[in-house]
Scaffold this motif. Structure first.
Motif, PDB file in Angstrom:
ATOM      1  N   PRO A  80     -21.131 -20.054 -12.339  1.00 15.79           N
ATOM      2  CA  PRO A  80     -20.438 -18.821 -11.974  1.00 15.79           C
ATOM      3  C   PRO A  80     -19.018 -19.125 -11.497  1.00 15.79           C
ATOM      4  O   PRO A  80     -18.792 -20.113 -10.803  1.00 15.79           O
ATOM      5  CB  PRO A  80     -21.285 -18.263 -10.826  1.00 15.79           C
ATOM      6  N   ARG A 103     -20.392 -13.237 -12.493  1.00 12.94           N
ATOM      7  CA  ARG A 103     -21.758 -12.830 -12.827  1.00 12.94           C
ATOM      8  C   ARG A 103     -22.369 -11.935 -11.750  1.00 12.94           C
ATOM      9  O   ARG A 103     -23.570 -11.809 -11.671  1.00 12.94           O
ATOM     10  CB  ARG A 103     -22.637 -14.062 -13.029  1.00 12.94           C
TER      11      ARG A 103
ATOM     12  N   HIS B  47     -26.337 -12.793 -15.562  1.00 16.25           N
ATOM     13  CA  HIS B  47     -25.641 -12.175 -14.438  1.00 16.25           C
ATOM     14  C   HIS B  47     -26.659 -11.942 -13.330  1.00 16.25           C
ATOM     15  O   HIS B  47     -27.827 -11.713 -13.610  1.00 16.25           O
ATOM     16  CB  HIS B  47     -25.005 -10.847 -14.858  1.00 16.25           C
TER      17      HIS B  47
END
Lengths: 154, 787
Positions: A80, A103, B47
């Motif tokens: 990330p 993210r 995510h």
């Protein structure tokens, strides 16, 4: 041009067929320099981690194969990018970081300031207690608070 | 809802957080029982998004929320998608962990029907779910593996899940478990409780000495107003009081001296004891922690926790806390005295105090920041030193002295620059602090002079006020340092308690079985071992007879040393069990069991002390004759006699003046002396030359007589006397059998053996490569078949 083919099976595993017709199931593309040069020096390894094919660059692949490799890389890579540091992590160990990444929001624990590294003059990487890496490609893009926090750890 | 107890039960579901329970309440069919759950924390695009998968005795239920809806460790709002699959034997969950991110795939009759993604923090949950499903399909129930002891568990304050003591963050929701550093500082008082009375005495002395320090200004007031000012004004006054005032001043000084002395003595007495207690407590606990803890920590860090952190706490308690208490008392008492003398002047005097205090604190804060920058730059220098001095041979061998000097110069310049900057700030701010305190005093002068002009107060009162208030402001500076000192001490306290709070993962059994004199029959039953989420050993089965010698071979990383670590109980198995003489080794008291196991390592570690003490390390009461007998058997006796002081020779730090082979023989004698039933040789001969190896071989053959021996060796020639050879590959046992039989079979062992022979007979490198490649290809074939 490398002589091999890639395809996926019903289990969505990547299969590599070598020049001699040998099939390798569940192969994995791996970047040799994920941070400093992600688009070059890519190795395709078998399930046991032995190198089968080495590519100087992703350009050596044709469009379909390249898409497969890139998709697989995206599935495997989880780094990330930190956009903002929300809280003020304490200097004590371990410190808890609340961040906004590309993210989404997350919280992680950092063992000690040794886990926060400056890689290039403005690139910072952080490794949390679980071994997950977080990246800040350019500290200048952060807001003032985040930069202050980082400064205390570097 | 079932009552939840604080100890972890075999019922996996009991640890499930409340919000998952309430989520299920509306979904579950009557009579449907939830078994286990898993909370993925990523969506398919990787995510962050909350989700939960629950296994019941009928179905597999999945809920997924949109990204960014996680609040306080649980998802907020309605799930974005729900799925339910009815359980069938064709359902299969496959967990795959990569670095940092994992994948749990659900297959129905071999076809992929769903995928969940998660970060390493949730890998335990994924394993729990996939193990749960396969266990339920096979045995009709989900049970935790039978473990002798389970450490008490804690409950996550955020999501309610329960976890083992010693985790850093909640394995389910990732919330931090670490207590705040200030809490750690408060916990110091629990350690200090033993010294409560001395502490109270110290406090009383502080109170008295502060008060005695306030007497002199109080006495100067009448001295000035009743005597000095009238005398200077030409009035005739009674001078008989002068000597009393002067005596009073002298007496107050003597009193303050005595009280300060006593107070300092008592307070440092207490703080020294608190930090000494803390030190011994930390070290004792450190010795009891399992090897795993040390694996993850740097030695330097642990040393500094035990030494400098406890020292910093001591300094904080004796100096800062004392100063701070004195300051607070001083302020309260001075304020009281001033109010009693003249409340109007007192109010004006005290009025600017909060503002100036605030400003001083702010300035100190900035200065503290500057200093920490300086410390960081300094730390870089230390790092370079710690890096290059132990590695000096490498630096010299590669002729990189110039480059290292350059690196050091760069760090040195950075220190210089940072310090220049800090000094600039510091010199300026320091002056600002002085200016601010002067301003405070100036306010008193201003108002005082005005009042004196209007004859509403006397000069003596004014000078007394000025004297009091100057003390006040003088203390502000040191008080403001208290903030950063407290933070630093709190951090130290936290680091120390960080060790104390750690629970050894290798736990003592609650109802131990005493091993007594073991026979040495080892039975490894379906043993698996995972380090974190990485599987190291997979389903090992092996029975070893008493007195048998087993040679353990395989490439590095095959899991040989892990197996040995399990046998010594440095770690505990993740699944399965190791039995010695029919008893699970987790049921023996750890110390007693280890006394039955002798360990000879590749790099023998000898402690500072005489040779005799080193040999007798495992049995402090051994007689001289026993020590010599052990040394003889280990073929160490003769070389020890050749040393200038024989058995009384000191082994320098890490045995500097003994050669590798000699150290190894001393360590063999050490293992011999405890007369272990089980002997473990971890590459005992790989760091020495062939000639020495022969010597050690003879020593070893004495050692292994009549003992169950497990030897790891790279040189296969050293294992020829082994009864059986066990070949390991990637955490699995691939071959077991006597040397000759395995050679005849011509598989893994034969390949290793041939490769070594080739190397010894000095065949050309390229031929060897061909051989290895061939071996590699064979391996791949094997992997194909199993996957």
């Amino acid at each position: 041009m490398a002589i091999f083919t890639l395809k996926t099976d019903a289990r969505r595993r990547l299969i590599l067929t070598a020049e001699d017709g040998q099939e390798y199931v569940d192969v994995a593309p791996v970047r040799a320099f994920p941070l400093s040069d992600p688009l070059h020096a890519i190795s395709i390894c078998d399930a046991e981690g032995r190198e089968l094919v080495y590519l100087d660059s992703l350009d050596e692949l044709n469009a379909d194969q390249r898409a497969l490799v890139e998709e697989e890389l995206a599935q495997r890579e989880f780094v990330p990018v930190i956009l903002r540091i929300v809280n003020t992590p304490a200097l004590t160990e371990p410190s808890s970081w609340r961040v906004e990444t590309d993210r989404g929001h997350t919280t992680f624990e950092v063992e000690s300031e040794d886990s926060v590294h400056r890689r290039a003059p403005r690139q910072v990487s952080i490794v949390d207690v679980r071994g997950i890496r977080y990246l800040i490609p350019d500290t200048r893009t952060l807001d003032l608070h985040s930069r202050r926090v980082l400064e205390r750890f570097l | 809802m079932p009552e939840r107890s604080l100890t972890e039960s075999a019922d996996t579901w009991a640890a499930c957080p409340d919000w998952v329970r309430s989520l299920l309440a509306e979904t579950l069919a009557p009579g449907e029982t939830p078994l286990t759950w898993f909370e993925p924390d990523l969506d398919c695009r990787l995510h962050y998004a909350p989700a939960v998968v629950v296994l019941t005795d009928r179905r597999l239920l999945s809920y997924q929320w949109p990204g960014g809806t996680r609040q306080n460790g649980r998802p907020a709002g309605e799930p974005e998608s729900r799925h339910a699959w009815t359980l069938s034997p064709q359902l299969e969950l496959v967990q795959r962990d990569n670095t940092g991110v994992g994948k749990l795939e659900l297959f129905l009759a071999g076809e992929l029907i769903s995928t969940w993604r998660y970060t390493a923090a949730r890998a335990a949950g994924a394993r729990r779910l996939s193990d749960g499903l396969s266990a339920f399909q096979r045995y009709g129930k989900v049970g935790a593996s039978p473990v002798a002891v389970r450490p008490a568990s804690l409950e996550c304050a955020t999501c309610g899940a329960r976890f083992r003591v010693g985790e850093v963050s909640c394995p389910e929701c990732g919330a931090s478990i670490a207590k705040s550093p200030m809490m750690s500082l408060l916990r110091l008082f629990t350690v200090a409780r033993k010294y409560l009375w001395m502490g109270l005495l110290g406090f009383a002395l502080t109170l008295a000495s502060t008060a005695s320090g306030l007497i002199p200004p109080y006495l100067t007031m009448p001295l000035m107003d009743d005597i000095l000012v009238p005398v200077q004004g030409g009035n005739i006054v009674d001078l008989s009081m002068v000597k009393w005032y002067l005596l009073g001043l002298a007496g107050a000084s003597v009193l303050a001296w005595g009280l300060t002395w006593a107070q300092m003595f008592v307070m440092s007495w207490v703080s020294e004891r608190v930090s000494a207690d803390l030190r011994i407590k930390t070290y004792t606990h450190l010795q009891q922690l399992s090897l795993e803890y040390f694996g993850g920590k740097r030695t330097g860090d642990l040393i500094s926790r035990v030494s400098s952190d406890t020292d910093r706490i001591c300094y904080f308690l004796s100096v800062y806390v004392l100063d701070f208490l004195t300051d607070i008392l001083l302020i309260v008492m001075t304020a009281a005295i001033m109010l009693s003398i003249d409340w109007e002047l007192a109010l004006v005097t005290l009025f600017p105090l909060p503002f100036i205090a605030y400003l001083v604190f702010r300035v100190q804060d900035r200065m503290g920041h500057g200093f920490s920058l300086g410390n960081r730059a300094w730390a870089e220098i230390t790092t370079i030193l710690a890096d290059t001095i132990p590695g000096i041979r490498v630096v010299k061998a590669f002729a990189q002295e110039e480059r290292e000097i350059k690196r050091f110069k760069k760090a040195n310049d950075r220190v210089l620059n940072t310090n220049d900057r800090v000094n600039k700030i510091w010199s300026f701010f320091n002056a600002v602090v002085v200016l601010l305190t002067d301003l405070g005093v100036l306010v008193v002068w201003l108002f005082g002079v005005y009042r004196v002009f209007h004859h509403s107060i006397l000069v003596g009162v004014l000078t007394t006020f000025v004297a009091y208030i100057s003390r006040f402001y003088a203390r502000l500076d040191s008080m403001s340092r208290m903030v950063s000192a407290t933070q630093r001490a709190a951090a130290s306290a936290q680091r120390v308690f960080g060790i104390l709070d750690r629970v050894p993962k290798v736990a003592e059994a609650t109802n131990p079985v005493h091993p007594g004199r073991l026979e040495g029959r080892i039975s490894i039953q379906n043993v698996s071992f995972r380090y974190g989420t990485r599987p190291i050993l997979k389903n090992l089965d092996l029975a070893i007879e008493p007195g048998e010698m087993i040679g353990l071979v395989g490439q590095s990383g095959a899991g040989k040393t892990s197996l040995i670590n399990l046998l010594c109980r440095f770690y505990d198995v993740s699944d399965g069990a190791i039995l010695v003489d029919g008893t699970d080794i987790r049921r023996f008291p750890i110390g007693e069991y280890r006394r039955c196991v002798g360990l000879v390592l590749q790099e023998p570690f000898l402690f500072y002390g005489t040779i005799a003490e080193n040999i007798a390390y495992g049995r402090a009461g051994a007689s001289r004759a026993e020590i010599i007998a052990a040394a003889r058997a280990a073929r160490a006796h003769e070389f020890i006699l050749r040393l200038p002081n024989g058995y009384d020779s000191l082994v320098g730090e890490r045995g500097q003046f003994l050669s590798g082979g000699e150290r190894q023989r001393v360590s063999i004698a050490r293992a011999l002396l405890i007369d272990p039933r089980i002997l473990i040789l971890d590459e005992a001969t790989s760091s020495v030359d062939t000639e020495t190896e022969r010597e050690i071989q003879i020593a070893l053959s004495n050692l292994i007589k009549g003992r169950t021996t497990i030897a790891i060796a790279h040189r296969l020639s050293t294992l020829q006397q082994a009864n059986r050879i066990v070949v390991m590959e990637r955490g699995e046992i691939v071959e077991v059998g006597p040397h000759a039989e395995l050679l005849e079979r011509g598989e893994a062992y034969a390949r290793l053996y041939r490769a070594q022979l080739d190397m010894q007979s000095g065949r050309l490198a390229d031929e060897e490569e061909d051989d290895l490649e061939a071996a590699d290809e064979e391996d791949v074939d094997g992997a194909e078949k199993t996957s």
